[in-house]
Design a protein around this motif. Structure first.
Motif, mmCIF file in Angstrom:
data_model
loop_
_atom_site.group_PDB
_atom_site.id
_atom_site.type_symbol
_atom_site.label_atom_id
_atom_site.label_comp_id
_atom_site.label_asym_id
_atom_site.label_seq_id
_atom_site.Cartn_x
_atom_site.Cartn_y
_atom_site.Cartn_z
ATOM 1 N N ILE A 57 0.864 -1.193 0.000
ATOM 2 C CA ILE A 57 0.000 0.000 0.000
ATOM 3 C C ILE A 57 0.896 1.238 0.000
ATOM 4 N N THR A 58 0.610 2.167 -0.905
ATOM 5 C CA THR A 58 1.398 3.396 -0.985
ATOM 6 C C THR A 58 0.501 4.550 -1.418
ATOM 7 N N GLY A 59 1.103 5.744 -1.517
ATOM 8 C CA GLY A 59 0.314 6.899 -1.928
ATOM 9 C C GLY A 59 0.746 7.375 -3.308
ATOM 10 N N ASN A 60 -0.190 7.948 -4.020
ATOM 11 C CA ASN A 60 0.137 8.536 -5.312
ATOM 12 C C ASN A 60 0.544 9.996 -5.073
ATOM 13 N N GLY A 61 1.604 10.445 -5.727
ATOM 14 C CA GLY A 61 2.026 11.836 -5.554
ATOM 15 C C GLY A 61 3.037 11.996 -4.440
ATOM 16 N N LYS A 62 3.008 13.172 -3.763
ATOM 17 C CA LYS A 62 4.102 13.483 -2.841
ATOM 18 C C LYS A 62 3.870 13.018 -1.401
ATOM 19 N N ALA A 63 2.715 12.387 -1.142
ATOM 20 C CA ALA A 63 2.435 11.933 0.229
ATOM 21 C C ALA A 63 1.944 10.490 0.227
ATOM 22 N N PHE A 64 2.166 9.826 1.366
ATOM 23 C CA PHE A 64 1.507 8.523 1.575
ATOM 24 C C PHE A 64 0.042 8.841 1.879
ATOM 25 N N TYR A 109 4.533 12.311 3.531
ATOM 26 C CA TYR A 109 3.796 12.394 4.809
ATOM 27 C C TYR A 109 2.945 11.152 5.064
ATOM 28 N N ALA A 110 3.063 10.597 6.286
ATOM 29 C CA ALA A 110 2.106 9.595 6.771
ATOM 30 C C ALA A 110 1.643 10.132 8.120
ATOM 31 N N GLN A 131 7.946 11.933 6.524
ATOM 32 C CA GLN A 131 7.700 12.327 7.918
ATOM 33 C C GLN A 131 6.430 11.641 8.391
ATOM 34 N N VAL A 132 6.439 11.225 9.647
ATOM 35 C CA VAL A 132 5.257 10.544 10.179
ATOM 36 C C VAL A 132 4.841 11.197 11.495
ATOM 37 N N GLY A 133 3.579 11.040 11.854
ATOM 38 C CA GLY A 133 3.121 11.594 13.120
ATOM 39 C C GLY A 133 1.630 11.423 13.299
ATOM 40 N N LEU A 134 1.198 11.675 14.523
ATOM 41 C CA LEU A 134 -0.235 11.652 14.842
ATOM 42 C C LEU A 134 -0.607 13.043 15.358
ATOM 43 N N PRO A 135 -0.905 13.981 14.418
ATOM 44 C CA PRO A 135 -1.128 15.384 14.819
ATOM 45 C C PRO A 135 -2.558 15.703 15.261
ATOM 46 N N GLU A 136 -3.390 14.675 15.471
ATOM 47 C CA GLU A 136 -4.811 14.916 15.768
ATOM 48 C C GLU A 136 -5.017 15.894 16.923
ATOM 49 N N ILE A 137 -4.107 15.849 17.934
ATOM 50 C CA ILE A 137 -4.293 16.707 19.113
ATOM 51 C C ILE A 137 -4.304 18.188 18.736
ATOM 52 N N THR A 138 -3.616 18.543 17.653
ATOM 53 C CA THR A 138 -3.598 19.949 17.237
ATOM 54 C C THR A 138 -4.975 20.392 16.722
ATOM 55 N N ASP A 168 3.757 16.180 17.169
ATOM 56 C CA ASP A 168 4.923 16.471 16.320
ATOM 57 C C ASP A 168 5.089 15.450 15.190
ATOM 58 N N ARG A 169 5.550 15.966 14.065
ATOM 59 C CA ARG A 169 5.950 15.057 12.969
ATOM 60 C C ARG A 169 7.400 14.692 13.200
ATOM 61 N N ILE A 170 7.763 13.419 12.937
ATOM 62 C CA ILE A 170 9.173 13.039 13.072
ATOM 63 C C ILE A 170 9.677 12.499 11.728
ATOM 64 N N PRO A 171 10.968 12.743 11.431
ATOM 65 C CA PRO A 171 11.529 12.236 10.175
ATOM 66 C C PRO A 171 11.595 10.707 10.192
ATOM 67 N N SER A 172 11.595 10.126 9.002
ATOM 68 C CA SER A 172 11.564 8.656 8.901
ATOM 69 C C SER A 172 12.759 8.005 9.598
ATOM 70 N N MET A 173 13.939 8.676 9.567
ATOM 71 C CA MET A 173 15.114 8.075 10.218
ATOM 72 C C MET A 173 14.881 7.928 11.718
#
Ligand SMILES: CC(C)(COP(=O)(O)OP(=O)(O)OC[C@H]1O[C@@H](n2cnc3c(N)ncnc32)[C@H](O)[C@@H]1OP(=O)(O)O)[C@@H](O)C(=O)NCCC(=O)NCCSC(=O)CCO
Length: 259
Positions: A57-64, A109-110, A131-138, A168-173
């Motif tokens: 499963i992946t995303g089309n374009g610049k984001a997941f 972005y995921a 970058q990944v994160g769970l920004p729902e709290i914002t 916060d979003r964190i980088p994949s590394m």
């Protein structure tokens, strides 16, 4: 090669691999009800297709995927929100329990529901600029498609709470370092590396892959003793499959045909 395009997702069958693309690139592949229905339909289709051994499963374009479609939130009352969350959660549960390995190929972005899709997959591989994160709290809410449960199981309670408290979003590394992503590769190599990984997995016994997935998923929800018993029962039955007999014979006879 077979291709199919729906309103919000598309697929490419490149046996033994089945690629699924979240496909609303202009909105960073955000999730609406239609996408939940269509994604589930494609995963079910690939689960039934004997030529597909691994699903990606992946995303089309610049984001997941940048999460649930926030523009839809204004119209949600508590009942509507509950139904939307239930639908999303059922999709994640379905992906997690499909009897085939599922890889999330994270290409950007995921976030929010996007990361929740990726966490329902078995393995996550990401480009080095993701970058990944769970920004729902914002938004004054919190993860609703399983994030509060799956993230701590992957990264531990403290790190999960930190990510969900801050948004916060964190980088994949960094995500790899904490155990949220299994592999990070250069952006230009993402598809190639994912294909290599998926092909290696696809070459293994399908029965064993399905059993390992079941044992790991159900075993980690059970006591160690119950999990070990499930493993022993399944392991004894693994010897009855033609594939195990053939592969064991091949190993034992490998020296015999050499001059
Ligand atoms: C992902 C971000 C950081 C990307 O920022 P940027 O590159 O600047 O791109 P944008 O211009 O913001 O986005 C392009 C386009 O997509 C729309 N969009 C992005 N995310 C969403 C979303 N979640 N819902 C609806 N629409 C979205 C954005 O409005 C733009 O549309 P235009 O018509 O071109 O203006 C940034 O987009 C971002 O932070 N997005 C929100 C991420 C988020 O909060 N996700 C959690 C959602 S709640 C959830 O998932 C519940 C389930 O647990």
């Amino acid at each position: 090669m077979t291709r199919e395009k729906m309103e919000t997702v598309s697929m490419k069958k490149e046996a033994p691999l089945g690629w699924i693309y979240l496909n609303r690139p202009e909105k960073l592949n955000v999730i609406n009800e239609k996408m939940i229905d269509e994604l589930r339909q494609l995963v079910e289709q690939m689960e039934k297709d004997n030529e597909v051994r691994v699903i990606i499963i992946t995303g089309n374009g610049k984001a997941f995927c940048a999460g649930a479609d926030i523009s839809h939130f204004k119209t949600l009352n508590p009942e509507g929100a509950w139904l939307f969350a239930k639908k999303g959660r059922e999709l994640m549960d379905y992906i997690e329990n499909v009897r085939k390995p599922v890889i999330a190929m994270i290409n950007g972005y995921a976030l929010g529901g996007g990361l929740e899709i990726a966490m329902a997959c078995d393995i996550r591989i990401a480009s080095d600029d993701s970058q990944v994160g769970l920004p729902e709290i914002t938004l004054g809410i919190y993860p609703g498609f399983g994030g509060t449960q799956r993230l701590p199981r992957l990264v531990g309670k403290g790190k999960a709470l930190e990510m969900m408290f801050t948004g916060d979003r964190i980088p994949s590394m960094e995500a790899q370092r904490i155990g949220l992503i299994e592999r990070v590769v250069p952006k230009e190599k993402l598809e190639e590396e994912t294909r290599n990984l998926a092909m290696k997995i696809a070459s293994q016994s399908q029965t064993s892959l399905a059993e390992i997935k079941l044992l790991v998923n159900k075993g980690t929800d059970s006591s160690l003793d119950a999990g070990l018993n499930m493993e022993s029962l399944g392991w004894s039955l693994a010897f009855t499959t033609e594939e195990a007999k053939t592969r064991i014979d091949q190993f034992l006879n490998k020296g015999k045909n050499k001059g």
